[in-house]
Scaffold this motif. Structure first.
Motif, PDB file in Angstrom:
ATOM      1  N   VAL A   1       0.843  -1.205   0.000  1.00 16.27           N
ATOM      2  CA  VAL A   1       0.000   0.000   0.000  1.00 16.27           C
ATOM      3  C   VAL A   1       0.874   1.248   0.000  1.00 16.27           C
ATOM      4  CG1 VAL A   1      -1.792   1.245   1.263  1.00 16.27           C
ATOM      5  CG2 VAL A   1      -1.811  -1.252   1.204  1.00 16.27           C
ATOM      6  N   LEU A   2       1.954   1.214   0.754  1.00 14.29           N
ATOM      7  CA  LEU A   2       2.866   2.349   0.792  1.00 14.29           C
ATOM      8  C   LEU A   2       3.551   2.552  -0.552  1.00 14.29           C
ATOM      9  CD1 LEU A   2       3.944   4.479   2.736  1.00 14.29           C
ATOM     10  CD2 LEU A   2       5.734   2.885   3.405  1.00 14.29           C
ATOM     11  N   GLN A   3       3.870   1.457  -1.248  1.00 11.75           N
ATOM     12  CA  GLN A   3       4.475   1.570  -2.571  1.00 11.75           C
ATOM     13  C   GLN A   3       3.515   2.195  -3.578  1.00 11.75           C
ATOM     14  OE1 GLN A   3       5.533  -2.542  -3.203  1.00 11.75           O
ATOM     15  NE2 GLN A   3       7.628  -2.263  -2.463  1.00 11.75           N
ATOM     16  N   ALA A   4       2.218   1.968  -3.389  1.00  7.80           N
ATOM     17  CA  ALA A   4       1.227   2.497  -4.336  1.00  7.80           C
ATOM     18  C   ALA A   4       0.859   3.949  -4.073  1.00  7.80           C
ATOM     19  CB  ALA A   4      -0.037   1.638  -4.285  1.00  7.80           C
ATOM     20  N   LEU A   5       1.236   4.498  -2.924  1.00  4.37           N
ATOM     21  CA  LEU A   5       0.906   5.890  -2.633  1.00  4.37           C
ATOM     22  C   LEU A   5       1.695   6.832  -3.542  1.00  4.37           C
ATOM     23  CD1 LEU A   5       0.705   6.003   1.273  1.00  4.37           C
ATOM     24  CD2 LEU A   5      -1.176   6.039  -0.364  1.00  4.37           C
ATOM     25  N   ASP A   6       1.050   7.864  -3.989  1.00  3.73           N
ATOM     26  CA  ASP A   6       1.666   8.822  -4.893  1.00  3.73           C
ATOM     27  C   ASP A   6       2.488   9.831  -4.091  1.00  3.73           C
ATOM     28  OD1 ASP A   6       2.410  10.349  -6.988  1.00  3.73           O
ATOM     29  OD2 ASP A   6       0.406  11.066  -7.519  1.00  3.73           O
ATOM     30  N   ALA A   7       3.783   9.864  -4.351  1.00  2.00           N
ATOM     31  CA  ALA A   7       4.654  10.794  -3.632  1.00  2.00           C
ATOM     32  C   ALA A   7       4.369  12.241  -3.998  1.00  2.00           C
ATOM     33  CB  ALA A   7       6.116  10.465  -3.912  1.00  2.00           C
ATOM     34  N   ALA A   8       3.670  12.471  -5.118  1.00  4.45           N
ATOM     35  CA  ALA A   8       3.360  13.840  -5.514  1.00  4.45           C
ATOM     36  C   ALA A   8       2.449  14.525  -4.506  1.00  4.45           C
ATOM     37  CB  ALA A   8       2.708  13.843  -6.897  1.00  4.45           C
ATOM     38  N   GLN A   9       1.601  13.746  -3.823  1.00  4.71           N
ATOM     39  CA  GLN A   9       0.732  14.345  -2.808  1.00  4.71           C
ATOM     40  C   GLN A   9       1.555  14.876  -1.640  1.00  4.71           C
ATOM     41  OE1 GLN A   9      -2.170  11.417  -1.725  1.00  4.71           O
ATOM     42  NE2 GLN A   9      -3.087  11.332  -3.778  1.00  4.71           N
ATOM     43  N   GLU A  10       2.593  14.154  -1.252  1.00  7.06           N
ATOM     44  CA  GLU A  10       3.453  14.635  -0.176  1.00  7.06           C
ATOM     45  C   GLU A  10       4.186  15.909  -0.606  1.00  7.06           C
ATOM     46  OE1 GLU A  10       5.961  11.413   1.229  1.00  7.06           O
ATOM     47  OE2 GLU A  10       4.567   9.998   0.311  1.00  7.06           O
ATOM     48  N   GLU A  11       4.656  15.938  -1.861  1.00  8.99           N
ATOM     49  CA  GLU A  11       5.339  17.123  -2.351  1.00  8.99           C
ATOM     50  C   GLU A  11       4.396  18.313  -2.409  1.00  8.99           C
ATOM     51  OE1 GLU A  11       6.893  15.951  -6.085  1.00  8.99           O
ATOM     52  OE2 GLU A  11       8.300  14.478  -5.247  1.00  8.99           O
ATOM     53  N   ALA A  12       3.146  18.050  -2.790  1.00 11.20           N
ATOM     54  CA  ALA A  12       2.168  19.138  -2.822  1.00 11.20           C
ATOM     55  C   ALA A  12       1.898  19.668  -1.418  1.00 11.20           C
ATOM     56  CB  ALA A  12       0.872  18.647  -3.465  1.00 11.20           C
ATOM     57  N   ALA A  13       1.803  18.761  -0.442  1.00  8.41           N
ATOM     58  CA  ALA A  13       1.587  19.205   0.940  1.00  8.41           C
ATOM     59  C   ALA A  13       2.766  20.025   1.446  1.00  8.41           C
ATOM     60  CB  ALA A  13       1.352  17.988   1.840  1.00  8.41           C
ATOM     61  N   ALA A  14       3.986  19.616   1.086  1.00 10.50           N
ATOM     62  CA  ALA A  14       5.172  20.364   1.506  1.00 10.50           C
ATOM     63  C   ALA A  14       5.225  21.731   0.846  1.00 10.50           C
ATOM     64  CB  ALA A  14       6.428  19.568   1.177  1.00 10.50           C
TER      65      ALA A  14
END
Length: 298
Positions: free
Chosen positions: A182-195
């Motif tokens: 599940v962690l592998q499928a999460l989009d890292a772009a959402q974290e970058e957008a939050a940052a």
């Protein structure tokens, strides 16, 4: 003589007819829904429901008074408390550190990563008796860890703490292997957008990552808890099996079976089955509520 366009027109079915045929019949990899469903239900009946029904019926032959006496004696209740309490405590600890290990394995490259990833499956493949002997040799009074812990007043082997350590060992892979994909499928772009919007690391984890991981964490917790409640081989060696202190419920079932007290063993088994079912239903209900809440429109 037909032209190329005529050949193509004849080869391609009309849109309306293809739509109607698709509505009449859907293509499935495994044809025959009724046959597949019947085989599935029959297998479930033979492998799961009938054995559980046999346990309940055997315990019912005792009568209510004898059943209550066999299932709620002081020694038996102490074993319930130890088995379920330590199983839940170990599952909760594994839920925290399992997520941390999965995070490291997914997000960070480091030397020996494949070896560490393979070691996560070791408790799956290792015989439980071998795990129990290894933990006892490690945490006993003269063991590598026990000789340093016991002078500090921290006794692990032959104590309830030993049960906890054994259940943490066998339950950790359930959380890691459930959360990791599940962690592998999460989009890292959402974290970058939050940052980019000014969110701190904890805020990004709390509001962006954790909601998507919670159902998987609860699934891993439920699997680890279920494994811990029924664990026997790795626990009996390090627990010491002292009545009212470090005696687990599965050991009491084995003891009664060795004494040919099958009805008494099934009485304990029915109580464990009922409590486990209630706990798993609560965890699965919470998981379903989280999924519905995340899918609901804001």
């Amino acid at each position: 003589m037909p032209t190329g366009a005529d050949v193509i027109r004849e080869a391609i079915p009309h849109h309306g007819s293809s739509t109607r045929s698709a509505r009449r019949q859907r293509w499935h990899v495994l044809p025959g829904f009724r046959l597949s469903l019947g085989i599935t239900l029959l297998y479930l009946l033979l492998m799961v429901l009938l054995p559980l029904l046999a346990v309940v019926l055997k315990a019912g032959s005792l009568g209510w008074e004898h059943f209550w006496q066999a299932a709620t004696s002081e020694r038996v209740v102490a074993s319930y408390r130890l088995s379920f309490g330590m199983a839940m405590a170990a599952a909760l600890l594994n839920a925290v550190f399992g997520v941390l290990l999965a995070w490291v394995l997914v997000r960070y490259p480091f030397p020996g990563k494949r070896v560490v990833d393979a070691l996560m499956d070791l408790p799956f493949a290792l015989p439980t008796a071998v795990a129990g002997i290894a933990l006892t040799a490690l945490y006993a009074r003269n063991g590598w860890m026990g000789q340093w812990l016991e002078p500090l007043g921290l006794k692990v082997a032959f104590q309830p703490l030993g049960v906890f350590v054994a259940l943490v060992f066998v339950g950790l892979p359930f959380v890691v292997r459930t959360v990791q994909p599940v962690l592998q499928a999460l989009d890292a772009a959402q974290e970058e957008a939050a940052a980019s919007l000014g969110a701190r690391r904890w805020q990004a984890f709390r509001h962006v990552i954790l909601p998507g991981l919670l159902p998987a964490i609860l699934t891993g917790l439920a699997l680890a808890f279920a494994r811990g409640v029924g664990e026997y081989g790795s626990v009996i060696f390090i627990a010491g099996n002292l009545p009212m202190v470090s005696e687990i419920a599965p050991l009491l079932i084995i003891s009664k079976l060795e004494q040919y007290d099958y009805a008494g063993a099934t009485a304990i088994a029915v109580v464990m089955l009922s409590l486990s079912l209630i706990m798993l239903l609560l965890i699965n209900g919470l998981q379903g509520w989280l999924v519905r809440r995340q899918g609901a429109p804001a």
